[in-house]
Motif scaffolding. Structure first.
Motif, PDB file in Angstrom:
ATOM      1  N   ALA A 216       1.082  -1.088  -0.185  1.00 12.04           N
ATOM      2  CA  ALA A 216      -0.140  -0.010   0.166  1.00 12.04           C
ATOM      3  C   ALA A 216       0.890   1.111  -0.105  1.00 12.04           C
ATOM      4  CB  ALA A 216      -0.985  -0.022   1.193  1.00 12.04           C
ATOM      5  N   ARG A 217       0.332   2.400  -0.195  1.00 12.17           N
ATOM      6  CA  ARG A 217       1.100   3.618  -0.213  1.00 12.17           C
ATOM      7  C   ARG A 217       1.353   3.953   1.226  1.00 12.17           C
ATOM      8  NH1 ARG A 217       0.084   8.392  -3.810  1.00 12.17           N
ATOM      9  NH2 ARG A 217      -0.337   9.114  -1.603  1.00 12.17           N
ATOM     10  N   VAL A 218       2.826   4.115   1.546  1.00 10.79           N
ATOM     11  CA  VAL A 218       2.907   4.094   3.041  1.00 10.79           C
ATOM     12  C   VAL A 218       3.813   5.653   3.249  1.00 10.79           C
ATOM     13  CG1 VAL A 218       4.616   2.918   4.774  1.00 10.79           C
ATOM     14  CG2 VAL A 218       3.075   1.788   3.213  1.00 10.79           C
ATOM     15  N   HIS A 219       3.571   6.149   4.399  1.00  5.83           N
ATOM     16  CA  HIS A 219       4.608   7.263   5.005  1.00  5.83           C
ATOM     17  C   HIS A 219       5.574   6.628   5.751  1.00  5.83           C
ATOM     18  CE1 HIS A 219       1.772  10.619   3.939  1.00  5.83           C
ATOM     19  NE2 HIS A 219       0.909   9.939   4.194  1.00  5.83           N
ATOM     20  N   VAL A 220       6.767   6.408   5.106  1.00  4.28           N
ATOM     21  CA  VAL A 220       7.910   5.702   5.696  1.00  4.28           C
ATOM     22  C   VAL A 220       8.579   6.307   6.820  1.00  4.28           C
ATOM     23  CG1 VAL A 220      10.126   4.640   4.974  1.00  4.28           C
ATOM     24  CG2 VAL A 220       8.322   4.730   3.246  1.00  4.28           C
ATOM     25  N   THR A 221       8.677   5.654   7.869  1.00  6.22           N
ATOM     26  CA  THR A 221       9.565   6.203   9.108  1.00  6.22           C
ATOM     27  C   THR A 221      10.693   5.447   9.338  1.00  6.22           C
ATOM     28  OG1 THR A 221       8.347   4.504  10.464  1.00  6.22           O
ATOM     29  CG2 THR A 221       7.187   6.758  10.111  1.00  6.22           C
ATOM     30  N   ALA A 222      10.775   4.412   8.907  1.00  2.00           N
ATOM     31  CA  ALA A 222      12.103   3.476   9.215  1.00  2.00           C
ATOM     32  C   ALA A 222      12.340   2.398   8.450  1.00  2.00           C
ATOM     33  CB  ALA A 222      12.320   3.145  10.758  1.00  2.00           C
ATOM     34  N   ILE A 223      13.759   2.002   8.303  1.00  2.35           N
ATOM     35  CA  ILE A 223      13.971   0.743   7.302  1.00  2.35           C
ATOM     36  C   ILE A 223      14.602  -0.200   8.218  1.00  2.35           C
ATOM     37  CG2 ILE A 223      15.317   0.198   5.382  1.00  2.35           C
ATOM     38  CD1 ILE A 223      13.195   1.633   4.606  1.00  2.35           C
ATOM     39  N   THR A 224      14.433  -1.462   8.273  1.00  3.60           N
ATOM     40  CA  THR A 224      15.128  -2.423   9.064  1.00  3.60           C
ATOM     41  C   THR A 224      15.792  -3.586   7.972  1.00  3.60           C
ATOM     42  OG1 THR A 224      13.493  -2.425  10.908  1.00  3.60           O
ATOM     43  CG2 THR A 224      14.923  -4.561  10.540  1.00  3.60           C
ATOM     44  N   VAL A 225      17.130  -3.680   8.433  1.00  6.68           N
ATOM     45  CA  VAL A 225      17.825  -4.707   7.452  1.00  6.68           C
ATOM     46  C   VAL A 225      18.263  -5.771   8.272  1.00  6.68           C
ATOM     47  CG1 VAL A 225      19.938  -5.030   5.948  1.00  6.68           C
ATOM     48  CG2 VAL A 225      18.688  -2.618   6.070  1.00  6.68           C
ATOM     49  N   GLN A 226      18.216  -7.012   7.736  1.00 10.29           N
ATOM     50  CA  GLN A 226      18.528  -8.280   8.800  1.00 10.29           C
ATOM     51  C   GLN A 226      19.446  -9.179   7.726  1.00 10.29           C
ATOM     52  OE1 GLN A 226      15.223 -10.725   9.889  1.00 10.29           O
ATOM     53  NE2 GLN A 226      16.606 -12.161  11.040  1.00 10.29           N
ATOM     54  N   HIS A 227      20.495  -9.750   8.355  1.00  9.48           N
ATOM     55  CA  HIS A 227      21.361 -10.695   7.908  1.00  9.48           C
ATOM     56  C   HIS A 227      21.652 -11.744   8.830  1.00  9.48           C
ATOM     57  CE1 HIS A 227      25.009 -12.223   5.868  1.00  9.48           C
ATOM     58  NE2 HIS A 227      24.701 -11.554   4.808  1.00  9.48           N
ATOM     59  N   ILE A 228      22.290 -12.814   8.448  1.00  2.00           N
ATOM     60  CA  ILE A 228      22.509 -13.784   9.589  1.00  2.00           C
ATOM     61  C   ILE A 228      23.626 -13.570  10.425  1.00  2.00           C
ATOM     62  CG2 ILE A 228      21.600 -15.742   8.079  1.00  2.00           C
ATOM     63  CD1 ILE A 228      24.596 -16.441   7.547  1.00  2.00           C
ATOM     64  N   TYR A 229      23.922 -14.086  11.763  1.00  2.86           N
ATOM     65  CA  TYR A 229      24.732 -13.991  12.825  1.00  2.86           C
ATOM     66  C   TYR A 229      25.864 -14.850  12.073  1.00  2.86           C
ATOM     67  CZ  TYR A 229      21.819 -12.103  16.132  1.00  2.86           C
ATOM     68  OH  TYR A 229      21.060 -11.113  16.848  1.00  2.86           O
TER      69      TYR A 229
END
Length: 142
Positions: A22-35
């Motif tokens: 949907a159209r979003v007012h973006v507030t943050a971005i999360t990035v995940q990788h493995i340990y």
């Protein structure tokens, strides 16, 4: 998230365009990788390093003249005459937690967006590929 179950980009840099549900007012971005402990190779050098995140007012994705991204049939320019806007520049740090959230410095954004462009400018030293395990876009639906 399991080792090897990622979106792999050839080389140390690359990009992906993500269509939001949907159209979003973006507030943050999360990035995940493995340990590192979960990595079969014992290293996480394929993790992204420096990252740019852009939003666009373009409604149709495609390539225009010269292969330029974000040109299509219904592109609109922002107030500065740009087709896309930089949301932020972030660094994913492999010495920190595997899941890292990057709040936007400018909030709230004046518009909601349907697409983001996630650009990896470097990784942590793997010359062959860069792995993206998960990218989450946080915000409020328009």
């Amino acid at each position: 998230v399991s080792p090897g179950n990622c979106w792999a980009m050839a080389g140390q840099r690359g990009q992906v365009v993500i269509r939001l549900p949907a159209r979003v007012h973006v507030t943050a971005i999360t990035v995940q990788h493995i340990y590192e402990e979960a990595s079969p190779s014992g290293t996480v050098s394929s993790a992204p390093g420096d990252i740019d995140v852009f939003v666009s007012l373009c409604w149709v994705l495609g390539s225009g003249p010269g292969g330029k991204p974000w040109q299509g049939l219904a592109c609109f320019l922002d107030a500065d005459g740009e087709e896309e806007t930089l949301l932020g520049t972030f660094t994913y740090n492999i010495a920190e937690e595997a899941i890292q959230t990057f709040p936007l410095k400018v909030q709230p954004l004046p518009r909601a967006f349907s697409y983001i462009r996630f650009v990896v400018k470097s990784n942590w030293g793997n010359p062959e590929y860069t792995c993206i395990y998960r990218v989450q876009v946080h915000g409020k639906r328009a």
